[in-house]
Design an enzyme around this catalytic site. Structure first.
Site, PDB file in Angstrom:
ATOM      1  N   HIS A   1       3.068  10.901   0.627  1.00 47.35           N
ATOM      2  CA  HIS A   1       3.923  10.139   1.575  1.00 47.35           C
ATOM      3  C   HIS A   1       5.376  10.532   1.164  1.00 47.35           C
ATOM      4  O   HIS A   1       6.154  11.033   1.930  1.00 47.35           O
ATOM      5  CB  HIS A   1       3.643   8.734   1.784  1.00 47.35           C
ATOM      6  CG  HIS A   1       2.213   8.677   2.620  1.00 47.35           C
ATOM      7  ND1 HIS A   1       2.048   8.924   3.565  1.00 47.35           N
ATOM      8  CD2 HIS A   1       1.198   8.158   1.980  1.00 47.35           C
ATOM      9  CE1 HIS A   1       0.771   8.821   3.995  1.00 47.35           C
ATOM     10  NE2 HIS A   1       0.254   8.223   2.917  1.00 47.35           N
TER      11      HIS A   1
ATOM     12  N   HIS B   1       0.840  -1.106   0.048  1.00 40.98           N
ATOM     13  CA  HIS B   1       0.169   0.052  -0.094  1.00 40.98           C
ATOM     14  C   HIS B   1       0.722   0.994   0.196  1.00 40.98           C
ATOM     15  O   HIS B   1       0.755   2.228  -0.664  1.00 40.98           O
ATOM     16  CB  HIS B   1      -0.899   0.022   1.134  1.00 40.98           C
ATOM     17  CG  HIS B   1      -1.972   1.152   1.343  1.00 40.98           C
ATOM     18  ND1 HIS B   1      -3.037   1.319   1.872  1.00 40.98           N
ATOM     19  CD2 HIS B   1      -1.774   2.290   0.696  1.00 40.98           C
ATOM     20  CE1 HIS B   1      -3.617   2.492   1.865  1.00 40.98           C
ATOM     21  NE2 HIS B   1      -2.784   3.075   1.004  1.00 40.98           N
TER      22      HIS B   1
ATOM     23  N   GLU C   1       0.681   7.961  -3.676  1.00 43.37           N
ATOM     24  CA  GLU C   1       1.624   7.425  -2.757  1.00 43.37           C
ATOM     25  C   GLU C   1       2.714   8.493  -2.467  1.00 43.37           C
ATOM     26  O   GLU C   1       3.332   8.615  -1.549  1.00 43.37           O
ATOM     27  CB  GLU C   1       1.766   6.086  -2.566  1.00 43.37           C
ATOM     28  CG  GLU C   1       0.458   5.219  -2.255  1.00 43.37           C
ATOM     29  CD  GLU C   1       0.042   5.351  -0.989  1.00 43.37           C
ATOM     30  OE1 GLU C   1       0.841   5.306   0.050  1.00 43.37           O
ATOM     31  OE2 GLU C   1      -1.329   5.456  -0.783  1.00 43.37           O
TER      32      GLU C   1
HETATM   33  P1  5GP Z   1      -7.482   5.493   6.906  1.00 42.48           P
HETATM   34  O1  5GP Z   1      -8.102   6.868   7.387  1.00 42.48           O
HETATM   35  O2  5GP Z   1      -8.037   4.920   5.683  1.00 42.48           O
HETATM   36  O3  5GP Z   1      -6.846   4.531   8.039  1.00 42.48           O
HETATM   37  O4  5GP Z   1      -6.331   6.121   6.349  1.00 42.48           O
HETATM   38  C1  5GP Z   1      -6.333   6.862   5.241  1.00 42.48           C
HETATM   39  C2  5GP Z   1      -4.750   7.514   4.735  1.00 42.48           C
HETATM   40  O5  5GP Z   1      -4.272   8.304   5.609  1.00 42.48           O
HETATM   41  C3  5GP Z   1      -3.927   6.139   4.661  1.00 42.48           C
HETATM   42  O6  5GP Z   1      -3.901   5.470   3.469  1.00 42.48           O
HETATM   43  C4  5GP Z   1      -2.544   7.070   4.601  1.00 42.48           C
HETATM   44  O7  5GP Z   1      -2.340   7.679   3.513  1.00 42.48           O
HETATM   45  C5  5GP Z   1      -2.767   8.091   5.938  1.00 42.48           C
HETATM   46  N1  5GP Z   1      -2.655   7.433   7.261  1.00 42.48           N
HETATM   47  C6  5GP Z   1      -3.313   7.069   7.947  1.00 42.48           C
HETATM   48  N2  5GP Z   1      -2.768   6.496   8.851  1.00 42.48           N
HETATM   49  C7  5GP Z   1      -1.621   6.896   9.099  1.00 42.48           C
HETATM   50  C8  5GP Z   1      -0.677   6.903   9.786  1.00 42.48           C
HETATM   51  O8  5GP Z   1      -0.732   6.443  11.087  1.00 42.48           O
HETATM   52  N3  5GP Z   1       0.783   7.494   9.480  1.00 42.48           N
HETATM   53  C9  5GP Z   1       0.668   7.922   8.361  1.00 42.48           C
HETATM   54  N4  5GP Z   1       1.952   8.347   7.878  1.00 42.48           N
HETATM   55  N5  5GP Z   1      -0.275   7.964   7.169  1.00 42.48           N
HETATM   56  C10 5GP Z   1      -1.492   7.488   7.765  1.00 42.48           C
HETATM   57  P1  5GP Z   2      -4.202   6.637   1.455  1.00 35.66           P
HETATM   58  O1  5GP Z   2      -5.131   5.844   1.817  1.00 35.66           O
HETATM   59  O2  5GP Z   2      -2.493   5.881   1.167  1.00 35.66           O
HETATM   60  O3  5GP Z   2      -4.134   8.118   1.523  1.00 35.66           O
HETATM   61  O4  5GP Z   2      -4.310   6.518  -0.091  1.00 35.66           O
HETATM   62  C1  5GP Z   2      -5.192   5.577  -0.735  1.00 35.66           C
HETATM   63  C2  5GP Z   2      -5.583   6.372  -1.995  1.00 35.66           C
HETATM   64  O5  5GP Z   2      -4.959   5.502  -3.270  1.00 35.66           O
HETATM   65  C3  5GP Z   2      -7.248   6.316  -2.272  1.00 35.66           C
HETATM   66  O6  5GP Z   2      -7.370   7.465  -2.981  1.00 35.66           O
HETATM   67  C4  5GP Z   2      -7.328   5.117  -2.836  1.00 35.66           C
HETATM   68  O7  5GP Z   2      -8.599   5.256  -3.684  1.00 35.66           O
HETATM   69  C5  5GP Z   2      -6.315   5.014  -3.738  1.00 35.66           C
HETATM   70  N1  5GP Z   2      -6.023   3.564  -4.236  1.00 35.66           N
HETATM   71  C6  5GP Z   2      -5.943   2.977  -5.387  1.00 35.66           C
HETATM   72  N2  5GP Z   2      -5.693   1.893  -5.332  1.00 35.66           N
HETATM   73  C7  5GP Z   2      -5.542   1.199  -4.151  1.00 35.66           C
HETATM   74  C8  5GP Z   2      -5.469   0.139  -3.284  1.00 35.66           C
HETATM   75  O8  5GP Z   2      -5.262  -0.822  -4.148  1.00 35.66           O
HETATM   76  N3  5GP Z   2      -5.574   0.148  -2.220  1.00 35.66           N
HETATM   77  C9  5GP Z   2      -5.877   1.329  -1.341  1.00 35.66           C
HETATM   78  N4  5GP Z   2      -5.943   1.171   0.008  1.00 35.66           N
HETATM   79  N5  5GP Z   2      -5.982   2.436  -1.762  1.00 35.66           N
HETATM   80  C10 5GP Z   2      -5.831   2.633  -3.335  1.00 35.66           C
END
Ligand code: 5GP
Ligand code: 5GP
Length: 223
Positions: free
Chosen positions: A116, A58, A112
């Site tokens: 990040h 991811h 990503e």
């Molecule tokens: P979710 O709210 O689905 O857990 O996270 C959404 C997105 O926020 C993740 O895909 C990631 O990009 C970012 N994120 C969530 N939790 C963390 C964390 O603990 N550390 C970092 N660096 N990014 C995070």
């Molecule tokens: P994060 O949660 O790291 O901020 O980002 C996730 C983003 O990447 C979301 O906008 C999601 O739609 C996109 N994305 C594309 N492909 C994938 C996948 O295979 N897994 C996840 N978790 N997110 C994906």
């Protein structure tokens, strides 16, 4: 005298900024495709076809020890696909996108990198960022760690403890396991977090864990 004092202050600022850290460590996050796809939201296979029944990357996320994290740090270094040409084949198989609509993965990798990767570019440039994640996936080999302990992606339930122990024993570090729920509301193994030092070179014990809770027994769905 005043001039010398100013020079000293400038020098001091330089030293402080050179040693101050942009972030403390990385979360290296891998996702189980079966658990991304069997949810209410469902998924789409990438244009290259159904990914392997294996954990996919991811992301590699810079983080602070207090649990907060930087994001979108540098709009001057947008994702540049020419920098990953040597690893493109591996990216497609080991970092597949499952989001809809179906696409080739560039959107996921762009997201990503920009959210990040730009926050750790002082230690990993774009090529190294993706290469490091690919190497970590190879090094951690999560599916092997689990199946060797009889924990197989067959829709059965396993204790969270046994999953964490299998990974700890094989990888050497304690993972954080994130769950999500399938369409029937069962808690299942969705993502595994491991921690990496801030040079991207070694796995470490996590300084802090993300929030979230799985049940004590969780499903490991097939893909
Ligand atoms: P979710 O709210 O689905 O857990 O996270 C959404 C997105 O926020 C993740 O895909 C990631 O990009 C970012 N994120 C969530 N939790 C963390 C964390 O603990 N550390 C970092 N660096 N990014 C995070
Ligand atoms: P994060 O949660 O790291 O901020 O980002 C996730 C983003 O990447 C979301 O906008 C999601 O739609 C996109 N994305 C594309 N492909 C994938 C996948 O295979 N897994 C996840 N978790 N997110 C994906």
């Amino acid at each position: 005298m005043k001039f010398i004092y100013s020079l000293f202050v400038i020098q001091l600022l330089f030293v402080v900024s050179a040693f101050s850290q942009d972030f403390d460590f990385f979360y290296f996050v891998q996702q189980w495709p079966g658990s991304y796809c069997d949810t209410q939201k469902s998924c789409c296979y990438p244009s290259t076809g159904k990914p392997a029944a294996d954990f996919g990357i991811h992301g590699l996320w810079p983080n602070y020890n207090d649990g907060t994290y930087p994001s979108n740090c540098d709009s001057n270094t947008p994702f540049d696909r020419t920098q990953i040409s040597s690893v493109l084949k591996r990216m497609k198989s080991e970092w597949p996108t499952l989001a809809c609509p179906s696409n080739d993965g560039i959107n996921f990798w762009t997201h990503e990198w920009e959210k990040h990767g730009t926050c750790s570019e002082s230690v990993l440039d774009q090529h190294s960022y993706f290469q490091t994640a690919l190497d970590l996936k190879h090094q951690t080999n999560l599916l092997q760690a689990l199946t060797s302990k009889g924990i197989k992606p067959n829709g059965e339930s396993y204790t969270l403890q046994s999953i964490k122990e299998a990974i700890q024993e094989s990888v050497g570090y304690t993972p954080f396991v994130e769950c999500n729920v399938d369409t029937s509301g069962n808690s299942q193994l969705y993502q595994v977090y491991l921690c990496v030092d801030n040079s991207g070179s070694s796995l470490i014990e996590c300084p802090v864990y993300p929030h979230g809770k799985c049940g004590s027994e969780i499903e490991f769905p097939a893909f």
